[in-house]
Scaffold this motif. Structure first.
Motif, PDB file in Angstrom:
ATOM      1  N   SER A   1       7.174  -8.669   8.712  1.00 22.35           N
ATOM      2  CA  SER A   1       5.736  -8.414   8.649  1.00 22.35           C
ATOM      3  C   SER A   1       5.427  -7.203   9.509  1.00 22.35           C
ATOM      4  O   SER A   1       5.909  -7.103  10.641  1.00 22.35           O
TER       5      SER A   1
ATOM      6  N   SER B   1       5.745   2.169   4.197  1.00 22.60           N
ATOM      7  CA  SER B   1       5.377   3.070   5.299  1.00 22.60           C
ATOM      8  C   SER B   1       4.963   2.256   6.531  1.00 22.60           C
ATOM      9  O   SER B   1       5.273   2.637   7.675  1.00 22.60           O
ATOM     10  N   SER B   2       4.329   1.122   6.305  1.00 19.73           N
ATOM     11  CA  SER B   2       3.941   0.259   7.430  1.00 19.73           C
ATOM     12  C   SER B   2       5.176  -0.298   8.141  1.00 19.73           C
ATOM     13  O   SER B   2       5.152  -0.542   9.351  1.00 19.73           O
TER      14      SER B   2
ATOM     15  N   SER C   1      -1.849   3.315   3.484  1.00 17.96           N
ATOM     16  CA  SER C   1      -3.160   3.224   2.843  1.00 17.96           C
ATOM     17  C   SER C   1      -3.282   1.886   2.143  1.00 17.96           C
ATOM     18  O   SER C   1      -2.275   1.316   1.718  1.00 17.96           O
ATOM     19  N   ASN C   2      -4.513   1.413   2.009  1.00 12.01           N
ATOM     20  CA  ASN C   2      -4.673   0.184   1.224  1.00 12.01           C
ATOM     21  C   ASN C   2      -4.771   0.498  -0.267  1.00 12.01           C
ATOM     22  O   ASN C   2      -4.863  -0.394  -1.091  1.00 12.01           O
ATOM     23  N   LYS C   3      -4.712   1.791  -0.611  1.00 11.52           N
ATOM     24  CA  LYS C   3      -4.659   2.163  -2.033  1.00 11.52           C
ATOM     25  C   LYS C   3      -3.223   2.536  -2.369  1.00 11.52           C
ATOM     26  O   LYS C   3      -2.599   3.299  -1.626  1.00 11.52           O
ATOM     27  N   PRO C   4      -2.690   2.035  -3.494  1.00 18.28           N
ATOM     28  CA  PRO C   4      -1.309   2.379  -3.839  1.00 18.28           C
ATOM     29  C   PRO C   4      -1.150   3.870  -4.122  1.00 18.28           C
ATOM     30  O   PRO C   4      -2.113   4.547  -4.478  1.00 18.28           O
ATOM     31  N   GLY C   5       0.059   4.390  -3.944  1.00 11.34           N
ATOM     32  CA  GLY C   5       0.346   5.781  -4.274  1.00 11.34           C
ATOM     33  C   GLY C   5       0.168   6.729  -3.110  1.00 11.34           C
ATOM     34  O   GLY C   5       0.045   7.938  -3.296  1.00 11.34           O
ATOM     35  N   LYS C   6       0.171   6.207  -1.875  1.00 14.71           N
ATOM     36  CA  LYS C   6      -0.059   7.070  -0.718  1.00 14.71           C
ATOM     37  C   LYS C   6       1.132   8.019  -0.474  1.00 14.71           C
ATOM     38  O   LYS C   6       0.950   9.211  -0.261  1.00 14.71           O
ATOM     39  N   THR C   7       2.327   7.476  -0.504  1.00 20.52           N
ATOM     40  CA  THR C   7       3.516   8.299  -0.216  1.00 20.52           C
ATOM     41  C   THR C   7       3.941   9.020  -1.487  1.00 20.52           C
ATOM     42  O   THR C   7       4.163   8.387  -2.519  1.00 20.52           O
TER      43      THR C   7
ATOM     44  N   LYS D   1       2.548  -6.685  10.531  1.00 22.89           N
ATOM     45  CA  LYS D   1       1.425  -7.099  11.380  1.00 22.89           C
ATOM     46  C   LYS D   1       1.876  -8.013  12.518  1.00 22.89           C
ATOM     47  O   LYS D   1       1.037  -8.528  13.257  1.00 22.89           O
TER      48      LYS D   1
ATOM     49  N   PRO E   1       8.084   7.402  -2.397  1.00 22.86           N
ATOM     50  CA  PRO E   1       6.953   6.927  -3.193  1.00 22.86           C
ATOM     51  C   PRO E   1       7.313   5.575  -3.818  1.00 22.86           C
ATOM     52  O   PRO E   1       8.467   5.342  -4.166  1.00 22.86           O
TER      53      PRO E   1
ATOM     54  N   ARG F   1       7.559  -1.618  -4.725  1.00 25.67           N
ATOM     55  CA  ARG F   1       6.327  -1.312  -5.432  1.00 25.67           C
ATOM     56  C   ARG F   1       5.357  -0.578  -4.501  1.00 25.67           C
ATOM     57  O   ARG F   1       5.381  -0.776  -3.296  1.00 25.67           O
ATOM     58  N   SER F   2       4.521   0.245  -5.090  1.00 22.91           N
ATOM     59  CA  SER F   2       3.481   0.917  -4.317  1.00 22.91           C
ATOM     60  C   SER F   2       2.658  -0.132  -3.604  1.00 22.91           C
ATOM     61  O   SER F   2       2.331  -1.169  -4.205  1.00 22.91           O
ATOM     62  N   ASN F   3       2.353   0.128  -2.329  1.00 22.15           N
ATOM     63  CA  ASN F   3       1.476  -0.759  -1.564  1.00 22.15           C
ATOM     64  C   ASN F   3       2.193  -1.994  -0.998  1.00 22.15           C
ATOM     65  O   ASN F   3       1.555  -2.846  -0.403  1.00 22.15           O
TER      66      ASN F   3
HETATM   67  N1  GTP Z   1      -0.894  -8.362   5.876  1.00 26.25           N
HETATM   68  C1  GTP Z   1      -0.020  -7.352   5.796  1.00 26.25           C
HETATM   69  N2  GTP Z   1      -0.411  -6.187   5.276  1.00 26.25           N
HETATM   70  C2  GTP Z   1       0.518  -5.185   5.210  1.00 26.25           C
HETATM   71  C3  GTP Z   1       1.856  -5.359   5.654  1.00 26.25           C
HETATM   72  N3  GTP Z   1       2.519  -4.207   5.416  1.00 26.25           N
HETATM   73  C4  GTP Z   1       1.638  -3.358   4.879  1.00 26.25           C
HETATM   74  N4  GTP Z   1       0.430  -3.936   4.752  1.00 26.25           N
HETATM   75  C5  GTP Z   1      -0.792  -3.331   4.183  1.00 26.25           C
HETATM   76  O1  GTP Z   1      -0.510  -2.974   2.831  1.00 26.25           O
HETATM   77  C6  GTP Z   1      -1.127  -1.740   2.489  1.00 26.25           C
HETATM   78  C7  GTP Z   1      -0.094  -0.764   1.963  1.00 26.25           C
HETATM   79  O2  GTP Z   1       0.795  -0.417   2.992  1.00 26.25           O
HETATM   80  P1  GTP Z   1       1.709   0.889   2.919  1.00 26.25           P
HETATM   81  O3  GTP Z   1       2.656   0.776   4.061  1.00 26.25           O
HETATM   82  O4  GTP Z   1       0.875   2.109   2.807  1.00 26.25           O
HETATM   83  O5  GTP Z   1       2.468   0.633   1.523  1.00 26.25           O
HETATM   84  P2  GTP Z   1       3.560   1.571   0.814  1.00 26.25           P
HETATM   85  O6  GTP Z   1       4.595   0.636   0.245  1.00 26.25           O
HETATM   86  O7  GTP Z   1       4.036   2.617   1.734  1.00 26.25           O
HETATM   87  O8  GTP Z   1       2.717   2.187  -0.393  1.00 26.25           O
HETATM   88  P3  GTP Z   1       2.979   3.585  -1.232  1.00 26.25           P
HETATM   89  O9  GTP Z   1       3.098   4.683  -0.240  1.00 26.25           O
HETATM   90  O10 GTP Z   1       1.779   3.660  -2.096  1.00 26.25           O
HETATM   91  O11 GTP Z   1       4.221   3.356  -2.030  1.00 26.25           O
HETATM   92  C8  GTP Z   1      -1.835  -1.259   3.758  1.00 26.25           C
HETATM   93  O12 GTP Z   1      -3.204  -1.648   3.653  1.00 26.25           O
HETATM   94  C9  GTP Z   1      -1.144  -2.017   4.872  1.00 26.25           C
HETATM   95  O13 GTP Z   1      -1.966  -2.245   6.000  1.00 26.25           O
HETATM   96  C10 GTP Z   1       2.223  -6.627   6.201  1.00 26.25           C
HETATM   97  O14 GTP Z   1       3.360  -6.890   6.602  1.00 26.25           O
HETATM   98  N5  GTP Z   1       1.247  -7.583   6.245  1.00 26.25           N
END
Ligand code: GTP
Ligand code: MG
Length: 199
Positions: A173, A39-40, A55-61, A175, A79, A33-35
């Motif tokens: 995680s 990417s993290s 990003s903390n907003k969904p839909g970044k990638t 983090k 994405p 799911r988005s977010n």
């Molecule tokens: N606490 C915590 N926050 C996380 C973790 N992984 C990601 N985040 C937070 O979640 C948010 C989304 O992270 P992304 O890595 O951009 O998520 P994504 O799945 O790539 O999202 P899209 O590109 O929209 O599909 C960011 O604010 C990150 O800091 C984690 O393991 N722990």
């Protein structure tokens, strides 16, 4: 374990025909799911917070973004699904491009599906798994954001996702550096443990 960093960003591609050829290097595609933290995940694996855009907003990638981990494996960041704030035509086009990539990409070794450990498995997570099963695509399951759970609850939550999805589940995680090494080992050994050879 071999040193896996530095990892580098290679290119963004909107569709399969524009994806680069990495020869026999195994490729893993990130789904979730988005977010959820795809990417993290890349940034934690590489120990480089500036590598993939988060990003903390969904839909970044919005494209398929390729990262080369030292010639040992490729990660394709994708994405996310379940992101409502996109026009239907664009969503349909993404879905077409992504499913085409997943179905036809020869170097794709497995998909990695991310499940948010803070919540129950969502409907679109199940739908994605069903689609992957129909297409006979191998999937690795990662429960992420486990840092948001009490330490004493992590094993239970991971186990309940395991029971729910009937598969192995790796905790993670972005983090917390604790989970990184196990995941890297897992990806490096993935083909050997399946008895496959990469051709
Ligand atoms: N606490 C915590 N926050 C996380 C973790 N992984 C990601 N985040 C937070 O979640 C948010 C989304 O992270 P992304 O890595 O951009 O998520 P994504 O799945 O790539 O999202 P899209 O590109 O929209 O599909 C960011 O604010 C990150 O800091 C984690 O393991 N722990
Ligand atoms: Mg992303």
């Amino acid at each position: 374990m071999k040193r896996i960093t530095p990892a580098k960003f290679i290119i963004s591609a909107p569709k399969l025909s524009l994806c680069p050829d990495f020869g026999s290097v195994p490729e893993f595609a990130l789904l979730g799911r988005s977010n959820v933290g795809k990417s993290s995940f890349i940034n934690r694996l590489a120990n480089n917070n500036k590598l993939a855009k988060t990003s903390n907003k969904p839909g970044k990638t919005r494209l398929i973004n390729f990262f080369d981990f030292n010639g040992q494996f490729i990660i394709a960041d994708m994405p996310g699904y379940g992101f409502a704030n996109v026009k239907k035509e664009m969503k349909d086009e993404w879905e077409r491009n992504l499913s085409h990539y997943l179905e036809k990409r020869h170097s794709l070794c497995a998909c990695i599906q991310f499940i948010d450990a803070r919540h129950p498995v969502q409907k679109n997570d199940y739908q994605m798994r069903e689609w992957l099963a129909i297409k006979n695509l191998p999937v690795i399951t990662i429960a992420t954001k486990v840092d948001c759970l009490a330490k004493s609850k992590i094993a239970n939550v991971v186990n309940s996702i395991k029971v729910e999805l009937d598969c192995e589940v790796l905790p993670f995680s972005a983090k917390d550096n604790y989970y990184r090494e196990n995941i890297i080992k897992y990806l490096l050994n993935y083909n050997e443990s399946r008895g496959d050879s990469i051709t």
